[in-house]
Design a protein around this motif. Structure first.
Motif, PDB file in Angstrom:
ATOM      1  N   ALA A 262      -6.463   2.194  -0.565  1.00 17.23           N
ATOM      2  CA  ALA A 262      -5.255   2.923  -0.934  1.00 17.23           C
ATOM      3  C   ALA A 262      -4.630   2.208  -2.124  1.00 17.23           C
ATOM      4  O   ALA A 262      -4.588   0.976  -2.171  1.00 17.23           O
ATOM      5  CB  ALA A 262      -4.286   2.953   0.243  1.00 17.23           C
TER       6      ALA A 262
ATOM      7  N   ARG B 177       0.839  -1.192   0.000  1.00 16.43           N
ATOM      8  CA  ARG B 177       0.000   0.000   0.000  1.00 16.43           C
ATOM      9  C   ARG B 177       0.875   1.244   0.000  1.00 16.43           C
ATOM     10  O   ARG B 177       1.854   1.322   0.730  1.00 16.43           O
ATOM     11  CB  ARG B 177      -0.884   0.029   1.245  1.00 16.43           C
ATOM     12  N   ARG B 178       0.502   2.189  -0.817  1.00 15.10           N
ATOM     13  CA  ARG B 178       1.201   3.471  -0.789  1.00 15.10           C
ATOM     14  C   ARG B 178       0.748   4.248   0.442  1.00 15.10           C
ATOM     15  O   ARG B 178      -0.389   4.122   0.880  1.00 15.10           O
ATOM     16  CB  ARG B 178       0.866   4.273  -2.045  1.00 15.10           C
ATOM     17  N   ARG B 179       1.585   5.073   0.970  1.00 11.32           N
ATOM     18  CA  ARG B 179       1.215   5.913   2.104  1.00 11.32           C
ATOM     19  C   ARG B 179       0.326   7.043   1.592  1.00 11.32           C
ATOM     20  O   ARG B 179       0.769   7.901   0.834  1.00 11.32           O
ATOM     21  CB  ARG B 179       2.458   6.494   2.769  1.00 11.32           C
ATOM     22  N   VAL B 180      -0.926   7.022   1.987  1.00 19.17           N
ATOM     23  CA  VAL B 180      -1.901   7.989   1.483  1.00 19.17           C
ATOM     24  C   VAL B 180      -1.505   9.414   1.861  1.00 19.17           C
ATOM     25  O   VAL B 180      -1.562  10.314   1.027  1.00 19.17           O
ATOM     26  CB  VAL B 180      -3.324   7.644   1.990  1.00 19.17           C
ATOM     27  N   THR B 181      -1.078   9.631   3.092  1.00 14.49           N
ATOM     28  CA  THR B 181      -0.704  10.995   3.491  1.00 14.49           C
ATOM     29  C   THR B 181       0.519  11.478   2.713  1.00 14.49           C
ATOM     30  O   THR B 181       0.587  12.652   2.328  1.00 14.49           O
ATOM     31  CB  THR B 181      -0.441  11.079   5.007  1.00 14.49           C
TER      32      THR B 181
ATOM     33  N   ASP C 248      -5.921   8.601   6.823  1.00 12.36           N
ATOM     34  CA  ASP C 248      -5.438   7.689   7.862  1.00 12.36           C
ATOM     35  C   ASP C 248      -6.347   6.457   7.964  1.00 12.36           C
ATOM     36  O   ASP C 248      -5.866   5.331   8.086  1.00 12.36           O
ATOM     37  CB  ASP C 248      -5.363   8.426   9.200  1.00 12.36           C
TER      38      ASP C 248
ATOM     39  N   GLN D 226      -5.643   4.227   4.997  1.00 17.43           N
ATOM     40  CA  GLN D 226      -4.323   3.611   5.079  1.00 17.43           C
ATOM     41  C   GLN D 226      -4.305   2.450   6.064  1.00 17.43           C
ATOM     42  O   GLN D 226      -3.688   1.422   5.809  1.00 17.43           O
ATOM     43  CB  GLN D 226      -3.283   4.658   5.491  1.00 17.43           C
ATOM     44  N   LYS D 227      -4.992   2.593   7.164  1.00 16.27           N
ATOM     45  CA  LYS D 227      -4.956   1.577   8.221  1.00 16.27           C
ATOM     46  C   LYS D 227      -5.977   0.459   8.029  1.00 16.27           C
ATOM     47  O   LYS D 227      -5.928  -0.538   8.734  1.00 16.27           O
ATOM     48  CB  LYS D 227      -5.178   2.236   9.578  1.00 16.27           C
TER      49      LYS D 227
END
Length: 160
Positions: A93, A10-14, A33, A36-37
């Motif tokens: 994500a 998964r890419r880091r959304v933030t 967040d 992402q989680k």
């Protein structure tokens, strides 16, 4: 919400939000967040429910606006997952590699599949048609291994 065996890439959304220069409001940060989680694919009402744990005053319209902007930037993907729970859409994500979604039409489970054959097929399509594929989405539906084995046992016992 649709349970899924998620991929690890998964890419880091933030991080993606910052890279695109999108203003990082508290609402976007909380929604990003949540996505992402998530260990599953979430529909908008479930994103709202989880986000409200951090931000009680959040409204569904805000969630939809944030999801739309994240989708337009290619940070998240919107899926229909064979409309397993009706007509809703689900969000996840974006990953670093394309993958397929298999939805069990009996139990509703979703399996994300990353396979070299999928990459080979994309390459063949690009070559044959002179294309450059940037995004590939494929949804499959049927019975998962567990439901298929239960189905086979029923058929063998004559109670289909």
């Amino acid at each position: 919400m649709v349970l899924a065996k998620h991929l690890k890439q998964r890419r880091r959304v933030t991080n993606e939000l910052k890279a695109h220069g999108l203003r990082m409001t508290r609402q976007r940060r909380v929604i990003a967040d949540v996505l992402q989680k998530a260990g599953e694919h979430l529909d908008a009402p479930e994103v709202l429910r989880r986000a409200q744990q951090q931000m009680p005053g959040l409204h569904l319209a805000t969630v939809y606006r944030a999801l739309e902007s994240l989708k337009k930037l290619g940070i998240i993907d919107e899926l229909d997952l064979m409309h397993v729970n009706g007509s809703g859409h689900y969000y996840e994500a974006r990953t670093n590699k394309d993958h397929m979604h298999f939805t069990c039409q009996r139990c509703g489970g979703v399996l994300e599949i990353q396979d070299p054959l999928f990459e080979k097929l994309k390459g063949q399509i690009e070559k044959r048609h002179g294309l450059k594929i940037r995004v590939a989405r494929l949804e499959l539906g049927g019975l998962c291994a567990n439901c298929a084995s239960k189905n086979g046992k029923r058929e063998m016992s004559g109670s289909a």
